[in-house]
Design an enzyme around this catalytic site. Structure first.
Site, PDB file in Angstrom:
ATOM      1  N   LYS A  53     -25.030   1.246 -64.885  1.00 23.90           N
ATOM      2  CA  LYS A  53     -24.369   1.448 -63.598  1.00 23.90           C
ATOM      3  C   LYS A  53     -23.183   0.495 -63.418  1.00 23.90           C
ATOM      4  O   LYS A  53     -22.152   0.867 -62.850  1.00 23.90           O
ATOM      5  CB  LYS A  53     -25.374   1.267 -62.457  1.00 23.90           C
ATOM      6  CG  LYS A  53     -26.503   2.291 -62.452  1.00 23.90           C
ATOM      7  CD  LYS A  53     -25.990   3.719 -62.318  1.00 23.90           C
ATOM      8  CE  LYS A  53     -27.147   4.710 -62.139  1.00 23.90           C
ATOM      9  NZ  LYS A  53     -26.664   6.106 -61.995  1.00 23.90           N
ATOM     10  N   ASN A  97     -24.047  12.573 -61.655  1.00 23.46           N
ATOM     11  CA  ASN A  97     -25.260  12.106 -60.992  1.00 23.46           C
ATOM     12  C   ASN A  97     -26.435  11.935 -61.943  1.00 23.46           C
ATOM     13  O   ASN A  97     -27.339  11.140 -61.681  1.00 23.46           O
ATOM     14  CB  ASN A  97     -25.638  13.098 -59.883  1.00 23.46           C
ATOM     15  CG  ASN A  97     -27.031  12.873 -59.343  1.00 23.46           C
ATOM     16  OD1 ASN A  97     -27.301  11.909 -58.622  1.00 23.46           O
ATOM     17  ND2 ASN A  97     -27.963  13.762 -59.705  1.00 23.46           N
ATOM     18  N   GLY A  99     -27.399  16.743 -63.200  1.00 21.67           N
ATOM     19  CA  GLY A  99     -28.727  16.321 -62.761  1.00 21.67           C
ATOM     20  C   GLY A  99     -29.051  16.862 -61.391  1.00 21.67           C
ATOM     21  O   GLY A  99     -29.573  16.151 -60.531  1.00 21.67           O
ATOM     22  N   SER A 129     -25.334   2.368 -58.102  1.00 26.68           N
ATOM     23  CA  SER A 129     -26.587   1.724 -57.701  1.00 26.68           C
ATOM     24  C   SER A 129     -26.262   0.386 -57.056  1.00 26.68           C
ATOM     25  O   SER A 129     -25.207  -0.205 -57.320  1.00 26.68           O
ATOM     26  CB  SER A 129     -27.465   1.502 -58.941  1.00 26.68           C
ATOM     27  OG  SER A 129     -28.545   0.633 -58.657  1.00 26.68           O
ATOM     28  N   ASP A 167     -27.697  18.797 -71.411  1.00 26.73           N
ATOM     29  CA  ASP A 167     -28.164  17.429 -71.602  1.00 26.73           C
ATOM     30  C   ASP A 167     -26.917  16.574 -71.700  1.00 26.73           C
ATOM     31  O   ASP A 167     -26.193  16.624 -72.697  1.00 26.73           O
ATOM     32  CB  ASP A 167     -28.985  17.327 -72.891  1.00 26.73           C
ATOM     33  CG  ASP A 167     -29.506  15.917 -73.159  1.00 26.73           C
ATOM     34  OD1 ASP A 167     -29.135  14.988 -72.403  1.00 26.73           O
ATOM     35  OD2 ASP A 167     -30.252  15.733 -74.134  1.00 26.73           O
ATOM     36  N   TYR A 172     -30.594  -0.432 -66.955  1.00 24.56           N
ATOM     37  CA  TYR A 172     -30.104   0.426 -65.877  1.00 24.56           C
ATOM     38  C   TYR A 172     -28.893  -0.219 -65.203  1.00 24.56           C
ATOM     39  O   TYR A 172     -27.885   0.445 -64.937  1.00 24.56           O
ATOM     40  CB  TYR A 172     -31.232   0.635 -64.867  1.00 24.56           C
ATOM     41  CG  TYR A 172     -30.934   1.636 -63.771  1.00 24.56           C
ATOM     42  CD1 TYR A 172     -31.126   3.000 -63.979  1.00 24.56           C
ATOM     43  CD2 TYR A 172     -30.496   1.213 -62.519  1.00 24.56           C
ATOM     44  CE1 TYR A 172     -30.880   3.919 -62.968  1.00 24.56           C
ATOM     45  CE2 TYR A 172     -30.241   2.121 -61.504  1.00 24.56           C
ATOM     46  CZ  TYR A 172     -30.436   3.475 -61.724  1.00 24.56           C
ATOM     47  OH  TYR A 172     -30.183   4.376 -60.719  1.00 24.56           O
TER      48      TYR A 172
END
Length: 258
Positions: A168, A94, A17, A151, A67, A164
Site C-alpha cells: 500500500k 481495488n 476485485g 490503507s 487475476d 501489506y
C-alpha cells in the site's frame, strides 16, 4: 440524476476485485450515479452474481474473470473493456488480499504472493488505464480518473502486516508520480485510505472490530456505503482539479493522538 453535480451518466467505470466487499459497494455507487460498470474478479460465478445484482440500477454491466497478478489477464481484460464500451473514464484498482504473519515468520512466498496482487496487480491496472486515457487525450478527448484503494498503513504501522504496508505504501508513492505524469492529459490519480470497514454484518461484531471501535472518534465501524461519496466524487467531473491526494476515510482514527 440529470441535474446532479455528481451525475456519472455517459461514463464508464472499471473496478477490480469487485464481486464482493468494498469493491462491489463501489460498483453499486458508480452504477447508482449513472455510470456503466465493468467488474473484475477471480471467481466467475461470483462475478456473474455481482453483475446481476448491479443491473438493478439500469446501467450496462459487464464482468470478466481477471487475476490482476497475471499481467496478460489485465492487458487483455482492459482491451476487452475498451472494445465493448468504447472507453474507460474511471479505473479503480481495488483488488487485494490480506493476512497476518509475524515478520520473523514471513516467508519469501508469503511476502511475494501478497505483493503480486496488491502491488503488481494494481500497477498493471493503472498502467493499462494510463495508456488508454493518454491515447484518448491525444486523440482530443482528455480526462479520466484513476483511484487506488490504499490503507491507513500508508501512514502508520501494524505488527504482522509489513508486507501489506509495503504494497500500500508503494501504491501511494507511485500515485504521486503518476498524478504528475498524467496531469497534462487531464487525468487525475488519487488514493483513498479506508480505516476498518466491515465487509458483511458479522464483521461488525468480530474481535478486531470491537477492539478498533474504541479508537474510532465517530464511534462506529465503517460500512461499504461510507465510501460512496468519495468514489462518486473522484469519478465525477467535480474532482477535475483534485489529483495527487491520499484521502483518509476512517471515522477520525488518524486524527486521534491518544
Amino acid at each position: 440524476m440529470a441535474d446532479s453535480l455528481f451525475d456519472l451518466s455517459g461514463k464508464v467505470a472499471l473496478v477490480t476485485g469487485a464481486n464482493s466487499g468494498l469493491g462491489l459497494g463501489m460498483a453499486h455507487a458508480l452504477a447508482r450515479a449513472g455510470a456503466d460498470v465493468i467488474i473484475w474478479g477471480r471467481r466467475e460465478d461470483r462475478n456473474a452474481a455481482a453483475a446481476e445484482e448491479l443491473r438493478v440500477h439500469g446501467r450496462r454491466v459487464a464482468h470478466r474473470m481477471v487475476d490482476v497478478a497475471t499481467e496478460q489477464d489485465v492487458v487483455e481484460g482492459f482491451a476487452d473493456a475498451v472494445s465493448e464500451f468504447g472507453r474507460v473514464d474511471c479505473a479503480i484498482a481495488n483488488a487485494g488480499v490480506t493476512n497476518f504473519t509475524p515478520f520473523t515468520e514471513m516467508t519469501n512466498s508469503v511476502w511475494h504472493d501478497l505483493l503480486a496482487i496488491n502491488l503488481h496487480g494494481a500497477f498493471y491496472t493503472c498502467r493499462e488505464a494510463a495508456r488508454h486515457m493518454k491515447k484518448r487525450a491525444e486523440a482530443g478527448d482528455p480526462g479520466g480518473s484513476i483511484i487506488l484503494n490504499g490503507s491507513l498503513l500508508v501512514f502508520a504501522g501494524n505488527p504482522g502486516m509489513e508486507h501489506y504496508a509495503a504494497a500500500k505504501g508503494g501504491l501511494n508513492s507511485m500515485s504521486k508520480g503518476l498524478a504528475v505524469e498524467l496531469a497534462p492529459y487531464g487525468v487525475r490519480v488519487n488514493v483513498i485510505c479506508p480505516g476498518y470497514f466491515a465487509s458483511d454484518l458479522g464483521d461488525q461484531d468480530s474481535p478486531m472490530a470491537v477492539a478498533l471501535l474504541q479508537k474510532v472518534p465517530l464511534g462506529r465501524i465503517g460500512r461499504a456505503e461510507n465510501l460512496d461519496g468519495i468514489i462518486i466524487y473522484l469519478a465525477s467531473d467535480m474532482s477535475s482539479y483534485h489529483t495527487g491526494d491520499s484521502i483518509t476515510i476512517d471515522g477520525g482514527i488518524m486524527a486521534r493522538c491518544f
